[in-house]
Scaffold this motif. Structure first.
Motif, PDB file in Angstrom:
ATOM      1  N   HIS A 263     -71.804  -0.492 -93.054  1.00 15.50           N
ATOM      2  CA  HIS A 263     -70.808  -0.603 -91.747  1.00 15.50           C
ATOM      3  C   HIS A 263     -70.093   0.581 -91.741  1.00 15.50           C
ATOM      4  O   HIS A 263     -69.655   1.177 -92.802  1.00 15.50           O
ATOM      5  N   LEU A 264     -69.649   1.070 -90.538  1.00 15.06           N
ATOM      6  CA  LEU A 264     -68.805   2.235 -90.606  1.00 15.06           C
ATOM      7  C   LEU A 264     -67.121   1.944 -90.448  1.00 15.06           C
ATOM      8  O   LEU A 264     -66.306   3.074 -90.123  1.00 15.06           O
ATOM      9  N   HIS A 265     -66.921   1.218 -91.350  1.00 17.69           N
ATOM     10  CA  HIS A 265     -65.327   1.033 -91.685  1.00 17.69           C
ATOM     11  C   HIS A 265     -64.838   2.166 -92.652  1.00 17.69           C
ATOM     12  O   HIS A 265     -65.772   2.410 -93.266  1.00 17.69           O
ATOM     13  N   GLY A 266     -63.842   2.689 -92.615  1.00 14.82           N
ATOM     14  CA  GLY A 266     -63.407   3.572 -93.481  1.00 14.82           C
ATOM     15  C   GLY A 266     -63.608   3.446 -94.768  1.00 14.82           C
ATOM     16  O   GLY A 266     -63.882   4.345 -95.714  1.00 14.82           O
ATOM     17  N   ASP A 267     -63.546   2.358 -95.556  1.00 19.31           N
ATOM     18  CA  ASP A 267     -63.388   1.980 -96.688  1.00 19.31           C
ATOM     19  C   ASP A 267     -64.943   2.141 -97.204  1.00 19.31           C
ATOM     20  O   ASP A 267     -64.957   1.765 -98.545  1.00 19.31           O
ATOM     21  N   HIS A 268     -65.821   2.341 -96.200  1.00 18.32           N
ATOM     22  CA  HIS A 268     -67.126   2.115 -96.617  1.00 18.32           C
ATOM     23  C   HIS A 268     -67.862   3.707 -96.292  1.00 18.32           C
ATOM     24  O   HIS A 268     -68.920   3.822 -96.873  1.00 18.32           O
ATOM     25  N   ILE A 269     -67.047   4.616 -95.540  1.00 17.25           N
ATOM     26  CA  ILE A 269     -67.730   5.637 -95.139  1.00 17.25           C
ATOM     27  C   ILE A 269     -66.860   7.030 -95.410  1.00 17.25           C
ATOM     28  O   ILE A 269     -67.579   8.130 -95.641  1.00 17.25           O
TER      29      ILE A 269
ATOM     30  N   ALA B 100     -77.500   0.113 -84.505  1.00 13.61           N
ATOM     31  CA  ALA B 100     -76.305  -0.544 -83.326  1.00 13.61           C
ATOM     32  C   ALA B 100     -74.989   0.046 -83.921  1.00 13.61           C
ATOM     33  O   ALA B 100     -74.083   0.032 -83.448  1.00 13.61           O
ATOM     34  N   GLU B 101     -74.898   0.099 -85.293  1.00  4.60           N
ATOM     35  CA  GLU B 101     -73.670   0.600 -85.930  1.00  4.60           C
ATOM     36  C   GLU B 101     -73.322   1.913 -85.539  1.00  4.60           C
ATOM     37  O   GLU B 101     -72.064   2.017 -85.043  1.00  4.60           O
ATOM     38  N   ALA B 102     -74.141   2.807 -85.621  1.00  6.10           N
ATOM     39  CA  ALA B 102     -74.001   4.171 -84.944  1.00  6.10           C
ATOM     40  C   ALA B 102     -73.511   4.092 -83.695  1.00  6.10           C
ATOM     41  O   ALA B 102     -72.814   4.747 -83.178  1.00  6.10           O
ATOM     42  N   ASP B 103     -74.299   3.441 -82.829  1.00  9.18           N
ATOM     43  CA  ASP B 103     -74.200   3.501 -81.445  1.00  9.18           C
ATOM     44  C   ASP B 103     -72.528   2.995 -80.985  1.00  9.18           C
ATOM     45  O   ASP B 103     -72.096   3.480 -80.062  1.00  9.18           O
ATOM     46  N   PHE B 104     -72.143   2.115 -81.821  1.00  8.02           N
ATOM     47  CA  PHE B 104     -70.760   1.534 -81.534  1.00  8.02           C
ATOM     48  C   PHE B 104     -69.664   2.314 -81.936  1.00  8.02           C
ATOM     49  O   PHE B 104     -68.868   2.726 -81.180  1.00  8.02           O
TER      50      PHE B 104
ATOM     51  N   PRO C 153     -79.847   7.173 -88.317  1.00  4.34           N
ATOM     52  CA  PRO C 153     -79.956   5.924 -88.317  1.00  4.34           C
ATOM     53  C   PRO C 153     -81.188   4.984 -88.051  1.00  4.34           C
ATOM     54  O   PRO C 153     -82.127   5.884 -87.849  1.00  4.34           O
ATOM     55  N   PHE C 154     -81.323   4.171 -88.567  1.00  8.01           N
ATOM     56  CA  PHE C 154     -82.759   3.479 -88.662  1.00  8.01           C
ATOM     57  C   PHE C 154     -82.686   2.248 -87.576  1.00  8.01           C
ATOM     58  O   PHE C 154     -81.562   1.462 -87.218  1.00  8.01           O
TER      59      PHE C 154
ATOM     60  N   THR D   1     -68.992  -6.319 -88.237  1.00  6.31           N
ATOM     61  CA  THR D   1     -69.387  -5.292 -87.259  1.00  6.31           C
ATOM     62  C   THR D   1     -70.394  -5.480 -86.321  1.00  6.31           C
ATOM     63  O   THR D   1     -71.255  -6.376 -86.616  1.00  6.31           O
ATOM     64  N   PRO D   2     -70.564  -4.857 -85.203  1.00  8.37           N
ATOM     65  CA  PRO D   2     -71.907  -5.096 -84.363  1.00  8.37           C
ATOM     66  C   PRO D   2     -73.104  -4.788 -84.997  1.00  8.37           C
ATOM     67  O   PRO D   2     -74.018  -5.312 -84.714  1.00  8.37           O
ATOM     68  N   GLY D   3     -73.049  -3.673 -86.108  1.00  7.28           N
ATOM     69  CA  GLY D   3     -74.361  -3.452 -86.479  1.00  7.28           C
ATOM     70  C   GLY D   3     -74.296  -3.493 -87.989  1.00  7.28           C
ATOM     71  O   GLY D   3     -74.940  -2.817 -88.835  1.00  7.28           O
ATOM     72  N   HIS D   4     -73.501  -4.221 -88.492  1.00  7.62           N
ATOM     73  CA  HIS D   4     -73.461  -4.614 -90.180  1.00  7.62           C
ATOM     74  C   HIS D   4     -74.837  -4.893 -90.546  1.00  7.62           C
ATOM     75  O   HIS D   4     -75.319  -5.629 -90.229  1.00  7.62           O
ATOM     76  N   THR D   5     -75.004  -4.008 -91.652  1.00  7.81           N
ATOM     77  CA  THR D   5     -76.329  -4.406 -92.478  1.00  7.81           C
ATOM     78  C   THR D   5     -76.173  -4.552 -94.036  1.00  7.81           C
ATOM     79  O   THR D   5     -75.409  -3.941 -94.550  1.00  7.81           O
ATOM     80  N   SER D   6     -76.826  -5.520 -94.533  1.00  6.34           N
ATOM     81  CA  SER D   6     -76.761  -5.889 -96.054  1.00  6.34           C
ATOM     82  C   SER D   6     -78.067  -5.227 -96.563  1.00  6.34           C
ATOM     83  O   SER D   6     -79.176  -5.137 -95.584  1.00  6.34           O
TER      84      SER D   6
END
Length: 227
Positions: free
Chosen positions: A53-59, A81-85, A121-122, A141-146
């Motif tokens: 997901h695109l929180h700062g501690d991951h991106i 979905a994550e990119a769109d948000f 994005p996929f 997050t709206p598009g969180h992915t594991s």
């Protein structure tokens, strides 16, 4: 808390799951590039980065402080979905004032990959690479992915931010965190994943679990124990 990322060597691909913090969260995090080199790899060898997901501690760690790609040969990927948000200027402008900085972190970190046509994005059902599957886990997050790894009859699920506090959320998975976009959804998702992992003895890896963040869980009382 720990802030980890996971490097996967498939033999034909070198895949990074999440990119750490760079300098977005102070001096005690952001040493991913040094850690990679200590493990015998150069950032230029990474061919794809899958972001939970695109929180700062991951991106933030995908990009240097002067706006250059830290992984010059990598394609940057996350759910559509994550990119769109997070990459929406409209969402950034309408966000609460103290939340705008998180949009800025995401957009600044992704920008050099966009400009180099390295942002891909996929879709929800897309096959990533052999042995690696995207598992939609929205809530935090709206598009969180594991990401689920499968090899030689074993399975590992890289959780992302399904869990933040191992000391509280394993014993009581109903405990949420302030940063969840949809707390009810995040709690339900954690309950489902934990139940499946304990039942099927799946390896778990978490970005905020104590280093190296890899282990199993087993049932105990109304919750779980981290092993």
């Amino acid at each position: 808390t720990a802030v980890s990322a996971y490097l996967i060597n498939t033999g034909s691909n070198l895949i990074l799951v999440d990119a750490g913090t760079s300098k977005c969260f102070g001096p005690s995090a952001g040493s991913l590039l040094e850690s990679l080199r200590a493990a015998g790899y150069e950032p230029s060898q990474v061919d794809s980065i899958y972001i939970t997901h695109l929180h700062g501690d991951h991106i933030c760690g995908a990009t240097s402080t002067d706006g250059k790609r830290n992984f010059p040969n990598a394609v940057l990927r996350m759910s559509q979905a994550e990119a769109d948000f997070w990459l929406s200027q409209k969402n950034r402008e309408s966000a609460p004032e103290d939340f705008k900085k998180f949009f800025k972190m995401a957009q600044d970190s992704v920008k050099p990959y966009q400009e180099a046509d390295k942002l891909k994005p996929f879709a929800a059902k897309e096959i990533l690479v052999t042995g690696l599957e995207a598992i939609p886990t929205a809530g935090h997050t709206p598009g969180h992915t594991s990401y689920q790894l499968s090899s030689e009859g074993e399975t590992m699920l890289i959780l992302g931010d399904i869990i933040h506090s191992y000391a509280t959320q394993f014993p009581d998975p109903k405990i949420g965190v302030h940063f969840d976009a949809d707390s009810k959804k995040a709690i339900a998702m954690r309950a489902t994943l934990f139940s499946n992992a304990a039942k099927n003895k799946i390896w778990l890896a978490g970005e905020h679990l104590p280093f190296p963040g890899i282990g199993h869980i087993r049932l105990e009382g109304k919750g779980y124990v981290w092993v």
